[in-house]
Every structure is written in C-alpha cells, then in structure tokens.
Design an enzyme around this catalytic site. Structure first.
Site, PDB file in Angstrom:
ATOM      1  N   GLU A 123       0.870  -1.182   0.000  1.00 14.50           N
ATOM      2  CA  GLU A 123       0.000   0.000   0.000  1.00 14.50           C
ATOM      3  C   GLU A 123       0.906   1.230   0.000  1.00 14.50           C
ATOM      4  O   GLU A 123       1.816   1.327   0.830  1.00 14.50           O
ATOM      5  CB  GLU A 123      -0.890   0.024   1.241  1.00 14.50           C
ATOM      6  CG  GLU A 123      -1.825   1.227   1.280  1.00 14.50           C
ATOM      7  CD  GLU A 123      -2.630   1.308   2.570  1.00 14.50           C
ATOM      8  OE1 GLU A 123      -3.548   2.149   2.632  1.00 14.50           O
ATOM      9  OE2 GLU A 123      -2.326   0.555   3.512  1.00 14.50           O
ATOM     10  N   ARG A 344       6.184 -12.595  10.723  1.00 11.71           N
ATOM     11  CA  ARG A 344       6.576 -11.189  10.608  1.00 11.71           C
ATOM     12  C   ARG A 344       7.999 -11.032  11.134  1.00 11.71           C
ATOM     13  O   ARG A 344       8.479 -11.801  11.953  1.00 11.71           O
ATOM     14  CB  ARG A 344       5.639 -10.299  11.419  1.00 11.71           C
ATOM     15  CG  ARG A 344       4.239 -10.200  10.875  1.00 11.71           C
ATOM     16  CD  ARG A 344       3.450  -9.157  11.648  1.00 11.71           C
ATOM     17  NE  ARG A 344       4.037  -7.830  11.504  1.00 11.71           N
ATOM     18  CZ  ARG A 344       3.561  -6.735  12.109  1.00 11.71           C
ATOM     19  NH1 ARG A 344       2.518  -6.833  12.916  1.00 11.71           N
ATOM     20  NH2 ARG A 344       4.124  -5.566  11.916  1.00 11.71           N
ATOM     21  N   LYS A 354       3.654   1.420  10.276  1.00  9.88           N
ATOM     22  CA  LYS A 354       3.806   2.616   9.441  1.00  9.88           C
ATOM     23  C   LYS A 354       3.228   3.846  10.126  1.00  9.88           C
ATOM     24  O   LYS A 354       3.742   4.955   9.958  1.00  9.88           O
ATOM     25  CB  LYS A 354       3.139   2.392   8.078  1.00  9.88           C
ATOM     26  CG  LYS A 354       3.980   1.571   7.133  1.00  9.88           C
ATOM     27  CD  LYS A 354       3.470   1.611   5.716  1.00  9.88           C
ATOM     28  CE  LYS A 354       2.231   0.792   5.529  1.00  9.88           C
ATOM     29  NZ  LYS A 354       1.826   0.698   4.106  1.00  9.88           N
TER      30      LYS A 354
END
Length: 649
Positions: A123, A344, A354
């Site tokens: 994104e 992760r 983020k």
C-alpha cells in the site's frame, strides 16, 4: 541450458571440463553468480578459479567478472608456485544447509515449475521498512526458484493515507533491493470491475449495505449480533450501493458488508466490511473519479486471481483472514489461489508500524524516512547494510512461521562478513584523543609512501600515506606505553619510546626514535598513527543507537513514551589525506576501529556500521569501550589478546 543452470554445471565440473566462458551468455551468468560471492566454487580461491581464469579473455567488461578476474590475476602473479586447493565436490545427497537456513524444497503447495506467479502488493502509505523487504525478497526468491515471475501491484484503494511520494519511493526501494518484477499494476485500475463484482454479490444475497455506525458495528460483531440492515430487500441494497458509488449524501451513510456468518468463532468472518465511501481526499492517481473504494479484504483475493497469481505469500498477521480470502474467491467464482504464510520480522527496540514510523517523522524525532536510525529500507541501507546481507538474513528464515522478537546483532554480523573482505582501510583519530610522538630521526618534512588499501587484497589498489617527524597517536594507546618500550607503527616500522611526558589528564606528549630494522613480531603493541600535517581532514564520526529505550512493548504501551534521547552521538576526528578520495555511500574500516559508511563528503561525515558484536542502547562513547579493553589487556596474562586486538585491521 539456461544461463544460471549452465553456469552451475560449469563451476561444479572438474577443472579440466571448465572449458571456455567467452560467450556473452556464459559471462553474464558468471557475473550474476559473482555478484553474491568472491570465488566461483567456495569461500576461498580454488583450482576452479585459476583454471577458469586461464580460459577467459583478458579484461572482461562484466563488472563482477572483471573484479574477480583482476583478483585471480593478482594472486597468480603474487603466488605463481602455490598449489591451490581443489573445490569441494558437490555431494550426491544434496548440500547440507546451515541449521538456521531456510528450506525452500516443497514449500509452495501444488507449485508447477515454470508456472509459479507470486506478487508483492504494497500500500503506498509509507516508505518500505525491513519487514516489507522480507516480503518482497521472499516473493522474488520463490518465483525465481520455481522459474516463475513476481508481480508488483499497488494496493491503492485508501486515498486518505496514500501519496504519490510513497508510490515512487517503493519502486525506487525495490530497485535498490535488486528485485525485478513484471510491469507494475494498480488495484485502483480495477475498480470498475470490482464494482460489478460487488453488485453481483449483493444481487446474489452474499453482501448487503449497512448504515450502522462504526462503534455499534464493532460491538455487534463482538457479540455476534446481526445488523438491522442485513435482511433488507436485495433491491434496496442495490439502490443504496449505487448511491455510494456516486457519493451522494445518502450514500455516504453506507458501507457494504459480506454476508458470511455472525456466529463464526473467527470474528474476521462476522460480516466484514468490503466497500466504503472515501470522499475526504482525492486519489493520488485518479483524483475525484471514485467516491467508494473496495477494502483490501475484498479486492486482494479477486485481483490476485484475476492477474494469475498462483501463490500468495502473506505474513501471519493475516492468518485469521485466510478463511475470508478463500470465501471471497468461492463466492465470486474466481480461480483458487494458494496461500503461504510466513512470520513477521520483529526486532528489539524497533517499531515497524507505518503509523508509528510516520509519527517519528512528523514529530521530528528523526530527520526523515531515510534517517539511518529508521528500520526503513532506505534507513538501513544508509546505515551501511548491504542488499546481499539483507537477502541472506531473510533467506535464513525463509517462510518459517516462528514469530519472535529478534536482535539486530545477527543481521549486522552477516553484513560484516560481507563487507570486511572488500572495503578499504584508513586511519582517523578523535581530536580529543590526539597525542604527539616526536621521532628524533623522522623525516624532516612529510614523505609520501604507497600502502595497500586492504591488507589482504592488493587488487583493491593503494593509497598515499605520509611519514613525518611528529605523528599523532591515540591517548588510549599512549597511556599503556612505558619509556624504553619498542612498538610497531603500522605501515611504517618499529620505533622506541624514549620519553613520556604526563599531565593531569593523561599523556601530554612522547618522544622517541625509529628502529626500522626491528622485528614487528617482537613488539607488544601495533599502533596506528597520523602524520602531523596541515592536510589532515576534519572528520565527524557518528555513532547511532536505538530509537527506543525498551526492547518490546506490551499491549496498551505507547512506544513514543520510550523515545531514546541519546540515539545519536557525534565525535570530531582528523583523518589521513587519502580519505579525500571517498565518495558518498563508500564503506570503509578505520584501522583497529569500527566500520563506517560515508554519509557526506564536504565535510566528511562517517556513520558507524554495527558489526553484530555490541548491543548498544544509546550512543555511548566508543572510546570508553576501548579504554576498558586497554585496561584489561594491560595485565600480563592478557598480553597476547591485546596484541591480537591491536593488530586487527
């Protein structure tokens, strides 16, 4: 054979079968192999290297082949009679991987060689961080292993968070990571198709519009309570959806939810939101064209299937959404996509959210997304991490599902192994540590001499050093010397310290004479030094620590409450004149000291590259560490360890 397969057959064959590598295809394959290693068949030079070198044309133009060719030529000239070891023969039962290496065999379910398609769908709402780099590298590597391809698709359906700046930076970061991909696509370019898919779902009774406010919807989903809008007539839901698409006042009240199962134990399946209105910000590519956008949960599965993705690699944070991903495909009649999950990447003293990283930038805690203290791709590369080390670190984990918070030490230790053999050595001494040693028989004026940039690799070239009557030593070194002691001045020869003058804080100055016929092996201390001359360069040495004072954060804790106020420390130093040749981005080691990367050249600013040995919470002074080492080494029992530490380049 394909170039890489052909290369593999070449370097694994006996020396007599190495043949010629003059074709551009073979040279390109060899160049690809040597981009990640120094020799063709192992960690050191073998008979394969020299046999292959003899068959090749002089001065190849491929950059990595050229570097290797010059290096082997230099070794041949320097050691013409040496008998080089044979390359280790490949084992018939396959190579034994390190205990922590990734196992790629059989990872992708139902994978067909040559037909695997993976994708990296970021994104554009921030700069890539090291966790994104793992996802991108895994997708790229597995596509390569299976002879397939990787797609790059921007998941750009949330205009309130996305910017063209982020999109551009992601493309640039992937280039820095040396990741190749198919032509870029954008989820927003499929919105017209997704609108039709959503209307079909509504008409099929598989989705519905809802005007329940967000807080109430959350409570109802937790309780498993069906929305008051769920069973309205289908025609009413279709009408409302069309109001959403035009962004009318009425349409802004609604969202579209999948009609799945409000009693499901997996709460992600309790009628998730699949479509919502977004009219507060223009889209960074389409402007105000669209008023309603699909959510990631709805569009990701559909576009994956539509673009031909065979295997979608996702981190474990999406584990609960796996059932939803498959439900969307099953209820829109799109082809099945295999999902593979991996852990992760979490690091101590680090946040990878983020939103939190954006806050660090916005509040001025860091200088930007490329601040070398940031865990962004740009940040870690600016701090001196190599792409090769990052990839090696990622692939030791592979698609493992083990999740834990890791120390940064391992990745920096891998990086050190990568850079140590290939970066030059220079000398710089902190200004506060300078002590003069006057040599009675030293040259009357600074005298140039040539020295290798790397003690073990003459092919790296030389630098000009200057000997002088008066030279600088480190204060720490001067304090362990005694009058009458013989020492070795690195790159020059032995000298005898005749007089030491002290002051209240340490050593004021020293005097002595040269003893160039002395044996360096007989001295206890090997000292680096600088000539006292006007052309020494001012250098800033920057040491960085963690951005946070706490390694991990419990639920409810705000990392911003644990900002480290001492995460950066600058020390002023002087460096040898040869450092004028350094360019921004160059890596080097200061002799008997740390590794650095050049961050600026006018004036010279060097950022310390961690080596994986020290766990630093803040920018503590490096000289304190050296003082501790020196003190311990002064004991007679530690004399050998001291000499080894001093001689380390």
């Amino acid at each position: 054979l394909a170039p890489l397969e052909r290369l593999a057959s070449v370097v694994q064959a006996p020396c007599v079968a190495l043949g010629t590598m003059a074709s551009s295809t073979d040279l390109a394959a060899l160049n690809t192999k040597l981009a990640d290693q120094s020799y063709v068949s192992g960690a050191g030079p073998t008979q394969d290297d020299f046999a292959l070198w003899k068959t090749m044309p002089k001065c190849p133009t491929n950059p990595h082949v050229a570097r290797w060719w010059k290096h082997i030529e230099a070794l041949q000239k320097q050691f013409p009679l040496r008998s080089w070891p044979k390359a280790e023969a490949p084992k018939t039962d396959g190579p034994k991987a390190p205990k922590d290496a990734a196992n790629l065999d059989g990872l992708l379910v139902n994978a067909v060689h040559g037909k695997v398609v993976t994708r990296f769908p970021p994104e554009p709402s921030g700069y890539l961080h090291i966790g994104h780099a793992k996802a991108a590298l895994l997708n790229s590597t597995y596509a390569e292993v299976y002879g397939g391809k990787m797609l790059l698709r921007f998941d750009d359906t949330n205009p309130s968070k996305e910017k063209m700046e982020y999109q551009t930076s992601i493309i640039e970061d992937l280039k820095m990571l040396k990741i190749s991909h198919e032509p870029t696509t954008y989820t927003s370019d499929y919105i017209g198709m997704l609108e039709k898919d959503m209307e079909k779902m509504i008409r099929a009774g598989k989705a519905y519009t809802d005007d329940t406010d967000a807080d109430t919807m959350k409570l109802e989903r937790d309780a498993g309570t069906i929305s008051k809008c769920r069973d309205l007539p289908i025609d009413e839901h279709v009408r409302r959806f069309k109001e959403m698409l035009v962004g009318s006042e009425e349409g802004l009240k609604y969202c579209v939810r999948g009609k799945i199962d409000m009693q499901c134990l997996n709460k992600c399946m309790r009628d998730p939101v699949f479509y919502r209105c977004k009219v507060d910000e223009p889209h960074h590519r389409h402007g105000w064209k669209y008023k309603a956008y699909p959510t990631y949960d709805f569009c990701c599965a559909i576009i994956d299937s539509y673009e031909g993705v065979t295997h979608a690699l996702r981190s474990l944070e999406y584990s609960d959404r796996k059932a939803m991903y498959n439900w969307v495909l099953d209820n829109t009649d799109y082809k099945h996509v295999e999902l593979t999950e991996f852990s992760r990447m979490n690091f101590d003293y680090t946040v990878l959210s983020k939103r939190k990283l954006t806050k660090l930038v916005d509040q001025g805690t860091v200088t930007g997304w490329d601040d070398p203290r940031m865990p962004t791709v740009r940040g870690v590369l600016r701090r001196g991490l190599t792409v090769e080390a990052l990839k090696e670190f990622v692939m030791t984990q592979g698609a493992s599902r083990n999740t834990n918070s890791m120390s940064w030490d391992k990745i920096w230790a891998i990086n050190k192994q990568r850079i140590d053999p290939v970066i030059p050595r220079f000398c710089a001494i902190e200004k506060q540590s300078l002590v003069e040693l006057t040599l009675s028989d030293g040259p009357a004026k600074p005298t140039p001499k040539q020295e290798n940039l790397h003690p073990k690799d003459p092919t790296m070239g030389t630098k000009t050093m200057y000997t002088a009557k008066t030279i600088y030593l480190r204060q720490d070194d001067a304090q362990v010397l005694t009058e009458g002691e013989e020492v070795t001045l690195m790159h020059w020869g032995n000298a005898i310290v005749e007089k030491i003058e002290k002051n209240g804080t340490g050593i004021k100055c020293l005097s002595g004479r040269l003893n160039l016929d002395g044996n360096p092996k007989s001295t206890k201390y090997k000292l680096n030094w600088l000539p006292v001359m006007d052309t020494l360069l001012p250098v800033t040495l920057r040491e960085l620590g963690y951005l946070f004072t706490k390694p991990t954060f419990a639920d409810g804790e705000d990392p911003m409450d644990y900002i480290n106020p001492n995460s950066q420390k600058d020390s002023q130093a002087v460096g040898e004149e040869a450092m004028k040749s350094l360019k921004k981005g160059d890596k080097l080691q200061l002799e008997r000291g740390a590794y650095y990367i050049v961050d600026a050249v006018d004036p010279l600013l060097l950022i310390e590259i961690p080596d994986g040995r020290a766990k630093k919470l803040s920018g503590e002074a490096r000289d304190e560490t050296w003082q501790a080492k020196e003190k311990g080494s002064k004991d007679k029992g530690d004399a050998k360890a001291k000499a080894e530490a001093k001689a380390k380049a």
